[in-house]
Design an enzyme around this catalytic site. Structure first.
Site, PDB file in Angstrom:
ATOM      1  N   SER A  67       0.826  -1.211   0.000  1.00 58.08           N
ATOM      2  CA  SER A  67       0.000   0.000   0.000  1.00 58.08           C
ATOM      3  C   SER A  67       0.856   1.254   0.000  1.00 58.08           C
ATOM      4  O   SER A  67       2.004   1.256   0.448  1.00 58.08           O
ATOM      5  CB  SER A  67      -0.911   0.033   1.231  1.00 58.08           C
ATOM      6  OG  SER A  67      -1.757  -1.087   1.267  1.00 58.08           O
TER       7      SER A  67
HETATM    8  N1  SAH Z   1      -0.720  -4.884   4.242  1.00 58.62           N
HETATM    9  C1  SAH Z   1      -0.083  -5.208   2.987  1.00 58.62           C
HETATM   10  C2  SAH Z   1      -0.979  -4.842   1.824  1.00 58.62           C
HETATM   11  C3  SAH Z   1      -1.045  -5.946   0.839  1.00 58.62           C
HETATM   12  S1  SAH Z   1      -2.305  -5.819  -0.395  1.00 58.62           S
HETATM   13  C4  SAH Z   1       1.279  -4.542   2.877  1.00 58.62           C
HETATM   14  O1  SAH Z   1       1.592  -3.664   3.706  1.00 58.62           O
HETATM   15  O2  SAH Z   1       2.056  -4.901   1.997  1.00 58.62           O
HETATM   16  C5  SAH Z   1      -3.623  -6.774   0.310  1.00 58.62           C
HETATM   17  C6  SAH Z   1      -3.308  -8.194   0.694  1.00 58.62           C
HETATM   18  O3  SAH Z   1      -4.527  -8.805   1.112  1.00 58.62           O
HETATM   19  C7  SAH Z   1      -2.766  -9.070  -0.443  1.00 58.62           C
HETATM   20  O4  SAH Z   1      -1.560  -9.636  -0.043  1.00 58.62           O
HETATM   21  C8  SAH Z   1      -3.866 -10.135  -0.629  1.00 58.62           C
HETATM   22  O5  SAH Z   1      -3.359 -11.402  -1.008  1.00 58.62           O
HETATM   23  C9  SAH Z   1      -4.497 -10.167   0.751  1.00 58.62           C
HETATM   24  N2  SAH Z   1      -5.863 -10.705   0.800  1.00 58.62           N
HETATM   25  C10 SAH Z   1      -6.855 -10.583  -0.131  1.00 58.62           C
HETATM   26  N3  SAH Z   1      -7.974 -11.220   0.277  1.00 58.62           N
HETATM   27  C11 SAH Z   1      -7.686 -11.765   1.509  1.00 58.62           C
HETATM   28  C12 SAH Z   1      -8.434 -12.557   2.430  1.00 58.62           C
HETATM   29  N4  SAH Z   1      -9.684 -12.944   2.211  1.00 58.62           N
HETATM   30  N5  SAH Z   1      -7.819 -12.933   3.589  1.00 58.62           N
HETATM   31  C13 SAH Z   1      -6.535 -12.567   3.858  1.00 58.62           C
HETATM   32  N6  SAH Z   1      -5.777 -11.828   3.010  1.00 58.62           N
HETATM   33  C14 SAH Z   1      -6.336 -11.421   1.845  1.00 58.62           C
END
Ligand code: SAH
Length: 213
Positions: free
Chosen positions: A64
């Protein structure tokens, strides 16, 4: 790869940028100043690590934008020792920011590849979440509930009921809700059956998906 004074200087500039965009919580700003974001990026994007932008990580996901991380973290009102559940571990950057602030972090990721990578990587930097789980964030983590805060870092089509149920009274859920564009939404649990809902700005996240892969 390591952290250097040059990187620290770039981070201080990034902190000024997000401060100018309205982030006020000193503990959030301090955490952003401390976490070496460049180490969380794929090698091709390292030079851009301290721009206020989102970038691709593995498995078609993104790290993000720093402002978004700061904004969501500020809304959580994290205090030292708080038990926080994060949905969407991804690169682990947000996790590290929460740990910097003294939170006990439980974090769930549904992509096996990312889960494995971040599970190995975070402890190498000295960031140790209480638990990292390969699982489905829609269910939350009932066996560790209740939490002072829950943060969802993917765009949710609706608010999953289990997440509200797993908040402590006085706790906060920060979740971007919407299909294409998401409205950052803050739920405060003000009583056993009472929730306050606040709709804040628009954001763009990768979608929160069902089922693991
Ligand atoms: N907090 C992360 C943001 C990653 S983007 C960072 O700082 O890098 C969002 C993430 O949510 C992705 O890795 C995706 O695989 C995950 N995601 C999507 N749906 C999900 C679900 N149902 N349960 C857990 N994780 C999920």
């Amino acid at each position: 790869m390591k952290d250097t004074n040059k990187h620290k200087g770039l981070r201080n500039q990034l902190v000024s940028i997000i401060k100018n965009k309205g982030i006020e919580d000193e503990n959030v700003l301090k955490a952003i100043a401390n976490v070496p974001r460049h180490l969380f990026m794929d090698s091709g994007f390292v030079d851009f690590a301290y721009k206020d932008k989102a970038f691709p990580i593995a498995a078609e996901q993104t790290i993000s934008q720093p402002y978004t991380v700061a904004y969501q973290t500020e809304l959580l009102e994290v205090k030292n020792g708080d038990k926080i559940l994060e949905i969407g571990t991804g690169s682990g950057y947000q996790t590290a920011v929460l740990i910097e602030m003294g939170a006990k972090v439980y974090t769930i990721e549904r992509q096996k590849e990312l889960f494995k990578k971040t599970n190995l990587f975070l402890p190498k930097l000295g960031y140790n979440p209480k638990r990292m789980i390969f699982g489905d964030g829609y269910k939350g983590l009932p066996e560790e509930a209740p939490f002072e805060g829950i943060i969802v870092t993917a765009g949710a089509p609706f608010v999953p009921k289990p997440l509200l149920a797993q908040l402590k009274v006085g706790g906060r859920l920060v979740i971007p809700i919407g299909e294409d564009i998401q409205v950052m939404t803050l739920f405060k649990r003000t009583g056993v059956k009472k929730f306050e809902k606040h709709e804040l700005g628009n954001f763009k996240f990768v979608p929160m998906l069902k089922k693991k892969n």
